[in-house]
Design a protein around this motif. Structure first.
Motif, PDB file in Angstrom:
ATOM      1  N   LYS A 332     -18.982  73.447 -23.515  1.00 31.39           N
ATOM      2  CA  LYS A 332     -18.420  74.119 -21.782  1.00 31.39           C
ATOM      3  C   LYS A 332     -17.153  74.482 -22.338  1.00 31.39           C
ATOM      4  N   PHE A 333     -16.162  75.225 -22.176  1.00 33.49           N
ATOM      5  CA  PHE A 333     -14.793  75.601 -22.130  1.00 33.49           C
ATOM      6  C   PHE A 333     -14.094  75.414 -20.888  1.00 33.49           C
ATOM      7  N   PRO A 334     -14.122  75.181 -20.276  1.00 29.17           N
ATOM      8  CA  PRO A 334     -13.315  75.929 -18.472  1.00 29.17           C
ATOM      9  C   PRO A 334     -12.045  76.613 -19.188  1.00 29.17           C
ATOM     10  N   ILE A 335     -11.086  76.898 -19.491  1.00 30.28           N
ATOM     11  CA  ILE A 335     -10.153  77.587 -20.011  1.00 30.28           C
ATOM     12  C   ILE A 335     -10.464  78.435 -21.316  1.00 30.28           C
ATOM     13  N   THR A 336     -11.193  78.232 -22.090  1.00 32.15           N
ATOM     14  CA  THR A 336     -11.730  79.548 -22.802  1.00 32.15           C
ATOM     15  C   THR A 336     -12.234  80.684 -21.529  1.00 32.15           C
ATOM     16  N   GLU A 337     -13.622  80.014 -21.052  1.00 38.41           N
ATOM     17  CA  GLU A 337     -14.056  81.119 -19.983  1.00 38.41           C
ATOM     18  C   GLU A 337     -13.451  81.292 -19.201  1.00 38.41           C
ATOM     19  N   LYS A 338     -12.514  80.886 -18.564  1.00 40.03           N
ATOM     20  CA  LYS A 338     -11.225  81.285 -17.456  1.00 40.03           C
ATOM     21  C   LYS A 338     -10.805  82.862 -18.292  1.00 40.03           C
ATOM     22  N   ILE A 339     -10.540  82.746 -19.764  1.00 37.70           N
ATOM     23  CA  ILE A 339      -9.673  83.720 -20.208  1.00 37.70           C
ATOM     24  C   ILE A 339     -10.264  84.596 -20.879  1.00 37.70           C
ATOM     25  N   HIS A 340     -11.194  84.234 -20.888  1.00 37.45           N
ATOM     26  CA  HIS A 340     -12.736  86.082 -21.544  1.00 37.45           C
ATOM     27  C   HIS A 340     -12.924  86.656 -20.343  1.00 37.45           C
ATOM     28  N   ASP A 341     -13.224  85.937 -18.906  1.00 39.14           N
ATOM     29  CA  ASP A 341     -13.483  86.363 -17.998  1.00 39.14           C
ATOM     30  C   ASP A 341     -12.481  87.452 -17.243  1.00 39.14           C
ATOM     31  N   THR A 342     -10.978  87.280 -17.248  1.00 39.77           N
ATOM     32  CA  THR A 342     -10.318  87.259 -16.488  1.00 39.77           C
ATOM     33  C   THR A 342      -9.209  88.725 -17.679  1.00 39.77           C
ATOM     34  N   CYS A 343      -9.617  88.254 -19.110  1.00 40.63           N
ATOM     35  CA  CYS A 343      -8.738  89.333 -19.695  1.00 40.63           C
ATOM     36  C   CYS A 343      -8.590  90.456 -19.939  1.00 40.63           C
ATOM     37  N   VAL A 344      -7.402  91.284 -20.125  1.00 38.25           N
ATOM     38  CA  VAL A 344      -7.549  92.547 -19.861  1.00 38.25           C
ATOM     39  C   VAL A 344      -6.487  92.958 -20.885  1.00 38.25           C
ATOM     40  N   SER A 345      -6.474  93.693 -21.673  1.00 38.32           N
ATOM     41  CA  SER A 345      -5.154  94.121 -22.549  1.00 38.32           C
ATOM     42  C   SER A 345      -4.819  95.799 -22.506  1.00 38.32           C
ATOM     43  N   LEU A 346      -3.604  95.794 -22.209  1.00 36.61           N
ATOM     44  CA  LEU A 346      -2.937  97.031 -21.831  1.00 36.61           C
ATOM     45  C   LEU A 346      -2.566  97.912 -23.172  1.00 36.61           C
ATOM     46  N   PRO A 347      -2.533  99.824 -22.434  1.00 33.19           N
ATOM     47  CA  PRO A 347      -1.481 100.146 -23.746  1.00 33.19           C
ATOM     48  C   PRO A 347      -0.620  99.417 -24.878  1.00 33.19           C
ATOM     49  N   ILE A 348      -1.305  99.280 -25.732  1.00 31.39           N
ATOM     50  CA  ILE A 348       0.485  99.124 -26.497  1.00 31.39           C
ATOM     51  C   ILE A 348       0.645  99.982 -28.094  1.00 31.39           C
ATOM     52  N   SER A 349       1.507 100.379 -28.531  1.00 32.10           N
ATOM     53  CA  SER A 349       1.939 100.582 -29.919  1.00 32.10           C
ATOM     54  C   SER A 349       2.878 101.650 -29.991  1.00 32.10           C
ATOM     55  N   PRO A 350       2.770 101.698 -31.096  1.00 29.08           N
ATOM     56  CA  PRO A 350       4.153 102.130 -31.335  1.00 29.08           C
ATOM     57  C   PRO A 350       4.647 103.782 -31.120  1.00 29.08           C
ATOM     58  N   ILE A 351       2.961 104.248 -30.725  1.00 30.50           N
ATOM     59  CA  ILE A 351       3.413 105.677 -30.533  1.00 30.50           C
ATOM     60  C   ILE A 351       3.380 106.164 -29.336  1.00 30.50           C
ATOM     61  N   MET A 352       3.416 105.150 -28.339  1.00 30.19           N
ATOM     62  CA  MET A 352       3.582 105.237 -26.726  1.00 30.19           C
ATOM     63  C   MET A 352       5.039 105.781 -26.146  1.00 30.19           C
ATOM     64  N   THR A 353       4.907 106.793 -25.442  1.00 30.43           N
ATOM     65  CA  THR A 353       6.556 106.946 -25.116  1.00 30.43           C
ATOM     66  C   THR A 353       7.220 106.383 -23.665  1.00 30.43           C
ATOM     67  N   ASP A 354       8.641 106.775 -23.606  1.00 36.95           N
ATOM     68  CA  ASP A 354       8.960 105.928 -21.962  1.00 36.95           C
ATOM     69  C   ASP A 354       8.622 106.586 -20.987  1.00 36.95           C
ATOM     70  N   LEU A 355       7.879 107.385 -21.349  1.00 36.27           N
ATOM     71  CA  LEU A 355       7.040 108.319 -19.667  1.00 36.27           C
ATOM     72  C   LEU A 355       5.695 107.195 -19.592  1.00 36.27           C
ATOM     73  N   VAL A 357       4.760 104.166 -20.639  1.00 40.75           N
ATOM     74  CA  VAL A 357       5.129 103.189 -20.202  1.00 40.75           C
ATOM     75  C   VAL A 357       5.624 102.659 -18.879  1.00 40.75           C
ATOM     76  N   THR A 358       6.611 104.008 -18.491  1.00 40.00           N
ATOM     77  CA  THR A 358       6.645 103.642 -16.797  1.00 40.00           C
ATOM     78  C   THR A 358       6.142 103.539 -16.070  1.00 40.00           C
ATOM     79  N   THR A 359       5.036 104.945 -16.697  1.00 42.03           N
ATOM     80  CA  THR A 359       3.589 104.711 -15.741  1.00 42.03           C
ATOM     81  C   THR A 359       2.522 103.906 -15.984  1.00 42.03           C
ATOM     82  N   VAL A 360       2.543 102.941 -16.619  1.00 43.55           N
ATOM     83  CA  VAL A 360       1.846 101.669 -16.681  1.00 43.55           C
ATOM     84  C   VAL A 360       2.240 100.370 -15.627  1.00 43.55           C
ATOM     85  N   ILE A 361       3.260 100.901 -16.033  1.00 41.41           N
ATOM     86  CA  ILE A 361       4.427  99.654 -15.128  1.00 41.41           C
ATOM     87  C   ILE A 361       3.640  99.642 -14.002  1.00 41.41           C
ATOM     88  N   LYS A 362       4.261 100.572 -13.044  1.00 45.33           N
ATOM     89  CA  LYS A 362       4.790 102.082 -12.199  1.00 45.33           C
ATOM     90  C   LYS A 362       2.831 101.852 -11.335  1.00 45.33           C
TER      91      LYS A 362
END
Length: 367
Positions: A332-355, A357-362
């Motif tokens: 049992k690893f409560p912290i680890t399990e909480k992270i894996h149950d709730t984590c979401v990776s958002l778009p991030i890469s060097p070719i993303m445009t400002d628009l 990024v702004t759209t994701v933020i909004k």
């Protein structure tokens, strides 16, 4: 659709150089362990500030070869314990098991997602011989404190640096790959420094370890048909080395762009339903991934998709809950399990445009 990671667009920037390198490769007739591999090894060692770089087939093999090297040198013995974070990608644990060592899983810090010296000390036993630090999502562990614990207890420290290429430690000003006894890198296509296929590397300042890994990756040979140790075929592909040499020149600029996007997310996203990652503004994070935590992940992901944003999950199931690791299923690893149950990776890469990024933020603020 704002893609999570647009690899064709990322690599299109280098198309002309890739084609030039491929044409030269094709006409050279040297397709395995040629000058491309040698040049990349020299360039990457210099980049990391390490004495040696050994190009290998992928990140998993890089980790396994480090441990095999220490076994071959007699520094480690079969059955020795290696402390490793419970919330890592399963490859970290599989590499330890692959060579006959015993992984000891521990909880990470809930804010940094990385293991800490204080938690490591709680799990050191007479059988503990090494610590595998995983610089998760691109953020360096506090290696100065961990190295101090290791020194007091005469332990090896190995970096799983698969996600931290280019990160610089704020205490020592050294790069990932030159912070501990040895480091393993993955150049999987999605990484900050990504090949166009599988590729990896080991870096170290240890002459004996480097020498044995150079042999191990190529059937244990010291020269053609002379086999000194029981080796394997874990060589870095020549064409991938050529492509990596092209992209290495742009790595720092790409990392700067990733950090700039992360800073915008951290500054402009204002939504109590979304827990943002911690970042101290230093160069110890290269944001291979920008990971947030949300309580109702399925609902959140559907919301993002409905607004033409492609998320990802790194990783939905913690290693100790995987069928492949049945022996760990009772843990049992409560912290680890909480992270894996709730984590979401958002778009991030060097070719993303400002628009974009702004759209994701909004979209995040409207959730």
């Amino acid at each position: 659709m704002i893609k999570f990671l647009d690899l064709p667009k990322i690599n299109a920037r280098f198309e002309s150089e890739f084609k030039s390198e491929f044409n030269a490769f094709l006409s050279s007739g040297v397709y395995v362990l040629g000058q491309g591999v040698t040049t990349f090894e020299s360039n990457y060692a210099d980049y990391c500030g390490a004495k040696y770089c050994i190009g290998v087939s992928n990140g998993f093999d890089a980790l396994a070869l480090i441990f095999k090297g220490y076994l071959e040198l007699g520094v480690l013995q079969k059955g020795d314990e290696v402390i490793v974070p419970a919330n890592t990608f399963i490859a970290s644990i599989l590499a330890i098991l692959e060579v006959g060592l015993k992984p000891v899983l521990i909880e990470p810090n809930a804010d940094s997602f990385n293991i800490e010296a204080s938690e490591i000390e709680k799990h050191i036993s007479a059988n503990t011989k090494a610590i595998l630090v995983v610089h998760l999502y691109g953020q360096l562990c506090d290696v100065s404190e961990i190295n101090a614990v290791a020194k007091r207890n005469q332990l090896l420290v190995v970096e799983d640096a698969a996600q931290s290429t280019g990160a610089i430690d704020s205490v020592t000003s050294k790069r990932s790959g030159n912070l501990c006894d040895a480091a393993a890198f993955s150049f999987y296509p999605s990484k900050n420094l990504g090949a166009l296929g599988d590729a990896g590397a080991v870096t170290t300042n240890n002459n004996a370890l480097a020498d044995v890994i150079f042999k191990l990756r190529n059937y244990g040979t010291s020269s053609k048909y002379i086999n000194d140790v029981l080796g394997v075929n874990n060589r870095l592909d020549e064409i991938q080395a050529l492509f990596l040499n092209v992209k290495l020149k742009f790595l720092d600029a790409d990392n700067v762009q990733r950090v700039a996007i992360a800073k915008r997310y951290l500054l402009e996203v204002k939504n109590s339903r979304i827990k943002l990652p911690k970042f101290n503004g230093m160069q110890n994070h290269v944001f291979h991934l920008f990971v947030v935590l949300v309580d109702n992940r399925d609902h959140f992901i559907q919301y993002l998709k409905a607004h033409n944003i492609q998320p990802a999950i790194h990783y939905p199931i913690p290693p100790h809950k995987q069928k492949a690791l049945k022996r760990f299923n009772v843990l049992k690893f409560p912290i680890t399990e909480k992270i894996h149950d709730t984590c979401v990776s958002l778009p991030i890469s060097p070719i993303m445009t400002d628009l974009e990024v702004t759209t994701v933020i909004k979209t995040l603020n409207d959730y």
